[in-house]
Design a protein around this motif. Sequence first.
Motif, PDB file in Angstrom:
ATOM      1  N   THR A  68       0.825  -1.196   0.000  1.00  0.00           N
ATOM      2  CA  THR A  68       0.000   0.000   0.000  1.00  0.00           C
ATOM      3  C   THR A  68       0.863   1.250   0.000  1.00  0.00           C
ATOM      4  N   VAL A  69       0.187   2.391  -0.047  1.00  0.00           N
ATOM      5  CA  VAL A  69       0.828   3.709  -0.008  1.00  0.00           C
ATOM      6  C   VAL A  69       0.051   4.550   0.995  1.00  0.00           C
ATOM      7  N   LEU A  70       0.727   5.108   1.968  1.00  0.00           N
ATOM      8  CA  LEU A  70       0.040   5.906   2.973  1.00  0.00           C
ATOM      9  C   LEU A  70      -0.402   7.248   2.407  1.00  0.00           C
ATOM     10  N   GLY A  71      -1.484   7.779   2.961  1.00  0.00           N
ATOM     11  CA  GLY A  71      -1.952   9.097   2.557  1.00  0.00           C
ATOM     12  C   GLY A  71      -2.886   9.090   1.365  1.00  0.00           C
ATOM     13  N   ASN A  72      -2.942  10.224   0.668  1.00  0.00           N
ATOM     14  CA  ASN A  72      -3.899  10.407  -0.424  1.00  0.00           C
ATOM     15  C   ASN A  72      -3.410   9.899  -1.775  1.00  0.00           C
ATOM     16  N   LYS A  73      -2.097   9.685  -1.904  1.00  0.00           N
ATOM     17  CA  LYS A  73      -1.544   9.274  -3.190  1.00  0.00           C
ATOM     18  C   LYS A  73      -1.969   7.849  -3.537  1.00  0.00           C
ATOM     19  N   GLY A  74      -1.814   7.513  -4.815  1.00  0.00           N
ATOM     20  CA  GLY A  74      -2.162   6.177  -5.298  1.00  0.00           C
ATOM     21  C   GLY A  74      -2.758   6.286  -6.690  1.00  0.00           C
ATOM     22  N   GLY A  75      -3.620   5.347  -7.023  1.00  0.00           N
ATOM     23  CA  GLY A  75      -4.289   5.398  -8.313  1.00  0.00           C
ATOM     24  C   GLY A  75      -4.157   4.112  -9.098  1.00  0.00           C
ATOM     25  N   SER A  76      -4.962   4.013 -10.133  1.00  0.00           N
ATOM     26  CA  SER A  76      -4.986   2.806 -10.958  1.00  0.00           C
ATOM     27  C   SER A  76      -3.639   2.490 -11.603  1.00  0.00           C
ATOM     28  N   PRO A  77      -2.907   3.481 -12.134  1.00  0.00           N
ATOM     29  CA  PRO A  77      -1.589   3.158 -12.700  1.00  0.00           C
ATOM     30  C   PRO A  77      -0.628   2.566 -11.670  1.00  0.00           C
ATOM     31  N   ILE A  78      -0.745   3.010 -10.416  1.00  0.00           N
ATOM     32  CA  ILE A  78       0.128   2.491  -9.368  1.00  0.00           C
ATOM     33  C   ILE A  78      -0.246   1.050  -9.046  1.00  0.00           C
ATOM     34  N   ALA A  79      -1.539   0.761  -8.975  1.00  0.00           N
ATOM     35  CA  ALA A  79      -1.989  -0.609  -8.707  1.00  0.00           C
ATOM     36  C   ALA A  79      -1.532  -1.548  -9.813  1.00  0.00           C
ATOM     37  N   ALA A  80      -1.680  -1.115 -11.066  1.00  0.00           N
ATOM     38  CA  ALA A  80      -1.268  -1.955 -12.199  1.00  0.00           C
ATOM     39  C   ALA A  80       0.244  -2.139 -12.215  1.00  0.00           C
ATOM     40  N   ALA A  81       0.996  -1.072 -11.967  1.00  0.00           N
ATOM     41  CA  ALA A  81       2.459  -1.161 -11.985  1.00  0.00           C
ATOM     42  C   ALA A  81       2.968  -2.071 -10.877  1.00  0.00           C
ATOM     43  N   THR A  82       2.343  -2.008  -9.719  1.00  0.00           N
ATOM     44  CA  THR A  82       2.733  -2.872  -8.605  1.00  0.00           C
ATOM     45  C   THR A  82       2.482  -4.329  -8.948  1.00  0.00           C
ATOM     46  N   THR A  83       1.327  -4.596  -9.531  1.00  0.00           N
ATOM     47  CA  THR A  83       1.005  -5.965  -9.948  1.00  0.00           C
ATOM     48  C   THR A  83       1.993  -6.452 -10.995  1.00  0.00           C
ATOM     49  N   ASN A  84       2.283  -5.610 -11.968  1.00  0.00           N
ATOM     50  CA  ASN A  84       3.225  -6.000 -13.019  1.00  0.00           C
ATOM     51  C   ASN A  84       4.627  -6.247 -12.470  1.00  0.00           C
ATOM     52  N   ALA A  85       5.010  -5.500 -11.455  1.00  0.00           N
ATOM     53  CA  ALA A  85       6.326  -5.716 -10.852  1.00  0.00           C
ATOM     54  C   ALA A  85       6.450  -7.150 -10.364  1.00  0.00           C
ATOM     55  N   LEU A  86       5.381  -7.680  -9.781  1.00  0.00           N
ATOM     56  CA  LEU A  86       5.385  -9.062  -9.316  1.00  0.00           C
ATOM     57  C   LEU A  86       5.356 -10.032 -10.477  1.00  0.00           C
ATOM     58  N   VAL A  87       4.536  -9.741 -11.475  1.00  0.00           N
ATOM     59  CA  VAL A  87       4.434 -10.611 -12.645  1.00  0.00           C
ATOM     60  C   VAL A  87       5.793 -10.729 -13.338  1.00  0.00           C
ATOM     61  N   TYR A  88       6.526  -9.617 -13.444  1.00  0.00           N
ATOM     62  CA  TYR A  88       7.813  -9.631 -14.130  1.00  0.00           C
ATOM     63  C   TYR A  88       8.897 -10.346 -13.328  1.00  0.00           C
ATOM     64  N   MET A  89       8.649 -10.575 -12.041  1.00  0.00           N
ATOM     65  CA  MET A  89       9.611 -11.328 -11.237  1.00  0.00           C
ATOM     66  C   MET A  89       9.516 -12.834 -11.463  1.00  0.00           C
TER      67      MET A  89
END
Length: 208
Positions: A184-205
């Motif tokens: 997760t990310v604390l505070g107000n920041k975040g968004g759909s691109p961040i969720a997708a990029a985080t998921t892809n980071a795992l997929v690429y591993m």
Amino acid sequence: MEFMTDPAGIEARSMEIIAPHLTGLQLSPAEVKVYSRMIHASGDPEYAPIIRIHPEAIKAGCQALSAGCNIYCDVEMVRTGINKNRLAEYGGTVQCLIADPEIAAIAQNNGITRSMAAMRQFAGQLDGAIVAIGNAPTALFEVLDIINRTNIRPALIIGVPVGFVGAAESKALLHETAPVPYITVLGNKGGSPIAAATTNALVYMLEK
């Protein structure tokens, strides 16, 4: 004006620029990859000190993906951004019901958001799966409520809803109380691109 046009070169240079912002955070090599993808997707180095990764999150996520788990998203933007072809190599799919007319009807009848209704509909399928939420705090609240009320346990929750109403609170609740691994990310920041990029980071591993 001269500028880089090689995609691999652009990505490599981006990671070089991001690297100094991770200095001193005592991250594992796998965590560096996740942090870097999240910062790259946002274009914002200020993410570095507010990202929170559960100690078992990367291992749990990669194991679930390798076993062919599905990913359940709150909005189409998250689903669209995930590398579905790479995921399919392991047998997984990416699911989103936000645009389903039945979900819209359920939401209206119950006075809840469509993303909440979608997560309720997914509930029985979330056990051992990955949940990726990038837009709707209500979806994250709903998933946490499902976990608290049932024996359903996702393998990993990627919870990074963005905004000013409920976003910070839902992510704090995830960070402080979730009985399952999370990113997760604390505070107000975040968004759909961040969720997708985080998921892809795992997929690429993953390595076949």
